[in-house]
Design a protein around this motif. Structure first.
Motif, PDB file in Angstrom:
ATOM      1  N   ALA A  76      17.343  25.195 -14.762  1.00 43.12           N
ATOM      2  CA  ALA A  76      18.079  25.661 -15.944  1.00 43.12           C
ATOM      3  C   ALA A  76      17.546  24.873 -17.126  1.00 43.12           C
ATOM      4  O   ALA A  76      17.756  23.668 -17.230  1.00 43.12           O
ATOM      5  CB  ALA A  76      19.574  25.421 -15.755  1.00 43.12           C
ATOM      6  N   PHE A  77      16.839  25.555 -18.011  1.00 44.54           N
ATOM      7  CA  PHE A  77      16.015  24.900 -19.031  1.00 44.54           C
ATOM      8  C   PHE A  77      16.534  25.268 -20.425  1.00 44.54           C
ATOM      9  O   PHE A  77      16.239  26.345 -20.950  1.00 44.54           O
ATOM     10  CB  PHE A  77      14.572  25.380 -18.823  1.00 44.54           C
ATOM     11  CG  PHE A  77      13.567  24.858 -19.810  1.00 44.54           C
ATOM     12  CD1 PHE A  77      13.599  23.539 -20.246  1.00 44.54           C
ATOM     13  CD2 PHE A  77      12.553  25.688 -20.285  1.00 44.54           C
ATOM     14  CE1 PHE A  77      12.646  23.066 -21.143  1.00 44.54           C
ATOM     15  CE2 PHE A  77      11.608  25.227 -21.179  1.00 44.54           C
ATOM     16  CZ  PHE A  77      11.659  23.910 -21.611  1.00 44.54           C
ATOM     17  N   ARG A  96      16.384  17.461 -24.133  1.00 42.48           N
ATOM     18  CA  ARG A  96      15.601  16.366 -23.552  1.00 42.48           C
ATOM     19  C   ARG A  96      15.663  16.340 -22.028  1.00 42.48           C
ATOM     20  O   ARG A  96      14.627  16.261 -21.338  1.00 42.48           O
ATOM     21  CB  ARG A  96      16.139  15.029 -24.108  1.00 42.48           C
ATOM     22  CG  ARG A  96      15.356  13.829 -23.638  1.00 42.48           C
ATOM     23  CD  ARG A  96      16.130  12.560 -23.900  1.00 42.48           C
ATOM     24  NE  ARG A  96      17.447  12.650 -23.232  1.00 42.48           N
ATOM     25  CZ  ARG A  96      18.531  12.001 -23.625  1.00 42.48           C
ATOM     26  NH1 ARG A  96      18.484  11.240 -24.681  1.00 42.48           N
ATOM     27  NH2 ARG A  96      19.671  12.127 -22.969  1.00 42.48           N
ATOM     28  N   ASP A  97      16.864  16.442 -21.472  1.00 41.55           N
ATOM     29  CA  ASP A  97      17.020  16.219 -20.032  1.00 41.55           C
ATOM     30  C   ASP A  97      16.425  17.357 -19.206  1.00 41.55           C
ATOM     31  O   ASP A  97      15.739  17.113 -18.213  1.00 41.55           O
ATOM     32  CB  ASP A  97      18.512  16.046 -19.704  1.00 41.55           C
ATOM     33  CG  ASP A  97      19.139  14.971 -20.572  1.00 41.55           C
ATOM     34  OD1 ASP A  97      18.409  14.034 -20.967  1.00 41.55           O
ATOM     35  OD2 ASP A  97      20.341  15.083 -20.881  1.00 41.55           O
ATOM     36  N   HIS A 156      16.274  30.219 -19.134  1.00 42.06           N
ATOM     37  CA  HIS A 156      16.813  29.801 -20.427  1.00 42.06           C
ATOM     38  C   HIS A 156      17.904  30.772 -20.877  1.00 42.06           C
ATOM     39  O   HIS A 156      17.729  31.989 -20.813  1.00 42.06           O
ATOM     40  CB  HIS A 156      15.693  29.773 -21.475  1.00 42.06           C
ATOM     41  CG  HIS A 156      16.167  29.400 -22.848  1.00 42.06           C
ATOM     42  ND1 HIS A 156      16.375  28.084 -23.245  1.00 42.06           N
ATOM     43  CD2 HIS A 156      16.509  30.167 -23.918  1.00 42.06           C
ATOM     44  CE1 HIS A 156      16.803  28.060 -24.492  1.00 42.06           C
ATOM     45  NE2 HIS A 156      16.901  29.308 -24.928  1.00 42.06           N
ATOM     46  N   ARG A 159      27.152  31.098 -19.462  1.00 42.52           N
ATOM     47  CA  ARG A 159      25.828  30.539 -19.147  1.00 42.52           C
ATOM     48  C   ARG A 159      25.577  30.543 -17.639  1.00 42.52           C
ATOM     49  O   ARG A 159      24.529  30.962 -17.168  1.00 42.52           O
ATOM     50  CB  ARG A 159      25.744  29.105 -19.699  1.00 42.52           C
ATOM     51  CG  ARG A 159      24.435  28.425 -19.379  1.00 42.52           C
ATOM     52  CD  ARG A 159      24.239  27.182 -20.214  1.00 42.52           C
ATOM     53  NE  ARG A 159      25.172  26.103 -19.921  1.00 42.52           N
ATOM     54  CZ  ARG A 159      26.081  25.620 -20.739  1.00 42.52           C
ATOM     55  NH1 ARG A 159      26.219  26.134 -21.944  1.00 42.52           N
ATOM     56  NH2 ARG A 159      26.886  24.630 -20.382  1.00 42.52           N
ATOM     57  N   LEU A 183      22.678  32.475 -15.714  1.00 39.32           N
ATOM     58  CA  LEU A 183      21.706  31.743 -14.878  1.00 39.32           C
ATOM     59  C   LEU A 183      21.681  32.350 -13.469  1.00 39.32           C
ATOM     60  O   LEU A 183      20.614  32.537 -12.874  1.00 39.32           O
ATOM     61  CB  LEU A 183      22.075  30.249 -14.805  1.00 39.32           C
ATOM     62  CG  LEU A 183      21.845  29.430 -16.087  1.00 39.32           C
ATOM     63  CD1 LEU A 183      22.470  28.038 -15.956  1.00 39.32           C
ATOM     64  CD2 LEU A 183      20.357  29.307 -16.401  1.00 39.32           C
ATOM     65  N   LEU A 199      18.295  24.167 -10.331  1.00 42.40           N
ATOM     66  CA  LEU A 199      18.484  22.745 -10.657  1.00 42.40           C
ATOM     67  C   LEU A 199      19.023  22.591 -12.076  1.00 42.40           C
ATOM     68  O   LEU A 199      18.546  23.262 -13.003  1.00 42.40           O
ATOM     69  CB  LEU A 199      17.142  22.001 -10.552  1.00 42.40           C
ATOM     70  CG  LEU A 199      16.377  22.147  -9.243  1.00 42.40           C
ATOM     71  CD1 LEU A 199      15.104  21.308  -9.288  1.00 42.40           C
ATOM     72  CD2 LEU A 199      17.243  21.729  -8.067  1.00 42.40           C
ATOM     73  N   HIS A 207      21.895  17.430 -15.373  1.00 39.70           N
ATOM     74  CA  HIS A 207      22.929  16.437 -15.689  1.00 39.70           C
ATOM     75  C   HIS A 207      22.569  15.086 -15.072  1.00 39.70           C
ATOM     76  O   HIS A 207      22.086  15.018 -13.945  1.00 39.70           O
ATOM     77  CB  HIS A 207      24.288  16.876 -15.115  1.00 39.70           C
ATOM     78  CG  HIS A 207      24.796  18.161 -15.681  1.00 39.70           C
ATOM     79  ND1 HIS A 207      24.640  19.366 -15.034  1.00 39.70           N
ATOM     80  CD2 HIS A 207      25.452  18.427 -16.822  1.00 39.70           C
ATOM     81  CE1 HIS A 207      25.194  20.325 -15.767  1.00 39.70           C
ATOM     82  NE2 HIS A 207      25.685  19.782 -16.858  1.00 39.70           N
ATOM     83  N   ASN A 234      25.340  19.300 -31.056  1.00 37.24           N
ATOM     84  CA  ASN A 234      25.611  18.043 -30.341  1.00 37.24           C
ATOM     85  C   ASN A 234      26.127  16.959 -31.281  1.00 37.24           C
ATOM     86  O   ASN A 234      26.612  15.926 -30.839  1.00 37.24           O
ATOM     87  CB  ASN A 234      24.341  17.528 -29.641  1.00 37.24           C
ATOM     88  CG  ASN A 234      24.012  18.349 -28.412  1.00 37.24           C
ATOM     89  OD1 ASN A 234      24.870  19.083 -27.911  1.00 37.24           O
ATOM     90  ND2 ASN A 234      22.783  18.261 -27.934  1.00 37.24           N
TER      91      ASN A 234
HETATM   92  N1  LIG Z   1      21.082  27.249 -22.861  1.00 35.19           N
HETATM   93  C1  LIG Z   1      20.788  26.803 -21.645  1.00 35.19           C
HETATM   94  N2  LIG Z   1      19.883  27.450 -20.884  1.00 35.19           N
HETATM   95  C2  LIG Z   1      19.583  27.008 -19.640  1.00 35.19           C
HETATM   96  N3  LIG Z   1      20.147  25.923 -19.085  1.00 35.19           N
HETATM   97  C3  LIG Z   1      21.048  25.244 -19.798  1.00 35.19           C
HETATM   98  C4  LIG Z   1      21.412  25.643 -21.102  1.00 35.19           C
HETATM   99  N4  LIG Z   1      22.327  24.759 -21.575  1.00 35.19           N
HETATM  100  C5  LIG Z   1      22.517  23.858 -20.605  1.00 35.19           C
HETATM  101  N5  LIG Z   1      21.744  24.126 -19.526  1.00 35.19           N
HETATM  102  C6  LIG Z   1      21.652  23.356 -18.265  1.00 35.19           C
HETATM  103  O1  LIG Z   1      22.820  22.566 -18.112  1.00 35.19           O
HETATM  104  C7  LIG Z   1      22.496  21.185 -18.213  1.00 35.19           C
HETATM  105  C8  LIG Z   1      23.554  20.408 -18.944  1.00 35.19           C
HETATM  106  O2  LIG Z   1      23.881  21.046 -20.145  1.00 35.19           O
HETATM  107  P1  LIG Z   1      24.052  20.247 -21.501  1.00 35.19           P
HETATM  108  O3  LIG Z   1      24.767  21.156 -22.429  1.00 35.19           O
HETATM  109  O4  LIG Z   1      24.584  18.898 -21.224  1.00 35.19           O
HETATM  110  O5  LIG Z   1      22.538  20.105 -21.902  1.00 35.19           O
HETATM  111  P2  LIG Z   1      21.790  20.219 -23.292  1.00 35.19           P
HETATM  112  O6  LIG Z   1      22.455  19.360 -24.310  1.00 35.19           O
HETATM  113  O7  LIG Z   1      21.598  21.654 -23.654  1.00 35.19           O
HETATM  114  O8  LIG Z   1      20.319  19.678 -22.999  1.00 35.19           O
HETATM  115  P3  LIG Z   1      19.667  18.755 -21.949  1.00 35.19           P
HETATM  116  O9  LIG Z   1      20.660  18.440 -20.866  1.00 35.19           O
HETATM  117  O10 LIG Z   1      18.526  19.548 -21.475  1.00 35.19           O
HETATM  118  O11 LIG Z   1      19.249  17.537 -22.719  1.00 35.19           O
HETATM  119  C9  LIG Z   1      21.155  21.150 -18.919  1.00 35.19           C
HETATM  120  O12 LIG Z   1      20.465  19.962 -18.650  1.00 35.19           O
HETATM  121  C10 LIG Z   1      20.490  22.373 -18.356  1.00 35.19           C
HETATM  122  O13 LIG Z   1      19.989  22.137 -17.048  1.00 35.19           O
END
Ligand SMILES: Nc1ncnc2c1ncn2[C@@H]1O[C@H](COP(=O)(O)OP(=O)(O)OP(=O)(O)O)[C@@H](O)[C@H]1O
Length: 462
Positions: A20-21, A25-26, A49, A104, A108, A121, A124, A189
């Motif tokens: 899940a992209f 950053r993460d 995405h 979301r 996904l 994957l 978090h 954020n």
């Molecule tokens: N728009 C999105 N599309 C796909 N996957 C998502 C999306 N938003 C979140 N995720 C998935 O859920 C996880 C946790 O979401 P969170 O909102 O904490 O992440 P984020 O702030 O968008 O960015 P990241 O965790 O990549 O730094 C993400 O790391 C990612 O794997």
């Protein structure tokens, strides 16, 4: 460490893996780590995405994610990029975070199924887990909420995995620096509107200085809560066997014999599984108190379900269409919050209507005391005061005295942020909230500002 992925239950990666992209950053780091590993193992990688349609930058994020996948594909194993556009338009007062999260995960799951991936994957890490634990605690959650996020869970034919859940955020940052990975910054954020951002930006820096092990130990507390929640679930299932009657109802005598904590525990499971929606703590408290009195009664449960207490048995029934427009709509799963910041129309689509707020010379409530209000279904047992100098009485009684027909009694009750009942459709404002606008008012009602009246209006039938 972050350079290599932990194994998944001791097994190698399956032939197809989805990440899940978001482009943050993460998930950028996780996709990169999976891509490097997958190349060596011959695994097919998919980047999923979700474009929520909530930010003006969402198109640019999607393009950037797609371009990133193309670049990496040129340098090694291919990454198959999939995107899904949601175009969410949350109603006023609704939790944007909750709506976006639910949509979301559904998107996904759809994308993963479409490309034949059974493993998805999520990126978090340990601080995300600690924040989730704290946010749940601050909402007054029980064991199931404090359990926060599972490291892996099977849902809808997909295995959702969080391989970095125990990894410190700093390790992910170090990985990003080491490989000089660029990523997008979601401007939301930084918004203090969201509780998680307030916790992350204002509380976490101080907490982690005072308690350097905070992320690690809160993660451990979440794992204890996961164990506790699993034990409570097993106990509830065992107790259900002993209290269930053949028609699906529960034997009230047997329920009482369990004692209050186990009674609430088994009711929580039974109500959730029966109605498809979690029961609120307030409903469970009320039920356990009322069941101890052994009186016949009927309570409305959220989502259009009704509980009946008859001949020593508790029954859960779906309210029929016979209740007409007044029935609590199925989509109302939880109290709905509206921010009232002036006169006007405040729609509540989940309730098929809205609140009209009008400025009044006398008899209303001070606008400044409103702010966030909550729309809740009737649960039974509420007290309402019709006029100053009269005693508060059971809402049911007040409806009878005012001649409000049964079909008009199921509109949302409006509460203020402290849980004081403000307004009931068909009856009007509760006198305790109004005070006296000529002087001698309830202390919270004296502010010299605007006073407003509330009117519930169902949407016209189409
Ligand atoms: N728009 C999105 N599309 C796909 N996957 C998502 C999306 N938003 C979140 N995720 C998935 O859920 C996880 C946790 O979401 P969170 O909102 O904490 O992440 P984020 O702030 O968008 O960015 P990241 O965790 O990549 O730094 C993400 O790391 C990612 O794997």
């Amino acid at each position: 460490m972050a350079g290599s992925l932990p194994s998944f239950g001791g097994e190698a990666l399956p032939p197809r893996v989805a990440v899940a992209f978001s482009g943050g950053r993460d998930s950028t780091a996780l996709l990169h780590a999976v891509w490097r590993l997958a190349g060596a193992q011959g695994v097919e990688v998919h980047a999923l995405h979700v474009h929520h349609g909530l930010s003006p930058n969402a198109d640019a994020w999607e393009s950037r994610c797609r371009a990133q996948c193309r670049r990496w594909s040129r340098r090694g194993a291919p990454i198959h990029f999939q995107a899904s556009r949601l175009g969410l338009a949350p109603p006023p007062g609704a939790s944007i975070e909750a709506i976006a999260r639910e949509a979301r995960y559904a998107a996904l799951a759809d994308m993963a199924h479409a490309v034949g991936c059974r493993l998805v994957l999520l990126a978090h890490h340990a601080q995300d887990q600690a924040e989730t634990f704290l946010l749940q605690a601050l909402r007054g959650a029980g064991a199931a909420g404090l359990a926060a996020m599972p490291a892996q869970i099977e849902r809808g034919g997909i295995l959702w995995c969080r391989p970095w859940l125990a990894l410190p955020r700093e390790a992910v940052e170090a990985y990003v620096q080491r490989y000089r990975l660029g990523h997008v910054e979601d401007e939301s954020n930084a918004s203090p509107v969201f509780a998680r951002n307030r916790l992350r930006l204002e509380v976490w820096p101080a907490l982690s200085v005072a308690f350097p092990q905070a992320a690690k130990v809160l993660g451990r507390a979440a794992r204890h809560a996961q164990d506790a929640a699993a034990c409570l679930d097993a106990l509830a299932r065992a107790d259900l066997q002993t209290v269930a009657r053949p028609g699906g109802g529960l034997d009230i005598g047997a329920l009482r014999a369990l004692g209050e904590p186990r009674l609430r525990n088994v009711l929580r499971l039974w109500l959730h599984e029966g109605s498809g929606h979690p029961a609120t703590a307030a409903l469970l408290e009320r039920l356990s108190a009322q069941l101890s009195e052994d009186r016949p009664g009927t309570w409305q449960v959220v989502t259009g379900w009704q509980l009946r207490c008859r001949r020593g048995e508790l029954q859960l029934r779906l309210q029929g269409a016979a209740l007409g427009r007044g029935a609590v709509p199925d989509s109302v799963a939880a109290p709905l919050r509206l921010r009232i910041d002036g006169a006007g129309w405040f729609p509540a689509p989940a309730w098929s209507g809205g609140l009209q707020v009008d400025v009044v010379a006398c008899g209303g409530v001070p606008l400044s005391t409103l702010g966030w209000v909550e729309l809740r279904p009737r649960l039974g047992g509420e007290q309402f005061q019709r006029a100053a100098g009269t005693p508060p009485r059971a809402l049911k009684k007040q409806f009878q005295l005012a001649g409000v027909p049964a079909w008009a009694r199921d509109g949302p009750l409006v509460y203020d942020a402290r849980g004081q009942l403000l307004y009931v459709p068909g009856l009007g404002l509760d006198a305790r909230a109004v005070g006296d606008c000529e002087g001698g008012a309830a202390p919270e009602a004296v502010d010299g500002g605007l006073r407003v009246g509330l009117t519930w209006r169902p949407e016209p039938a189409s």
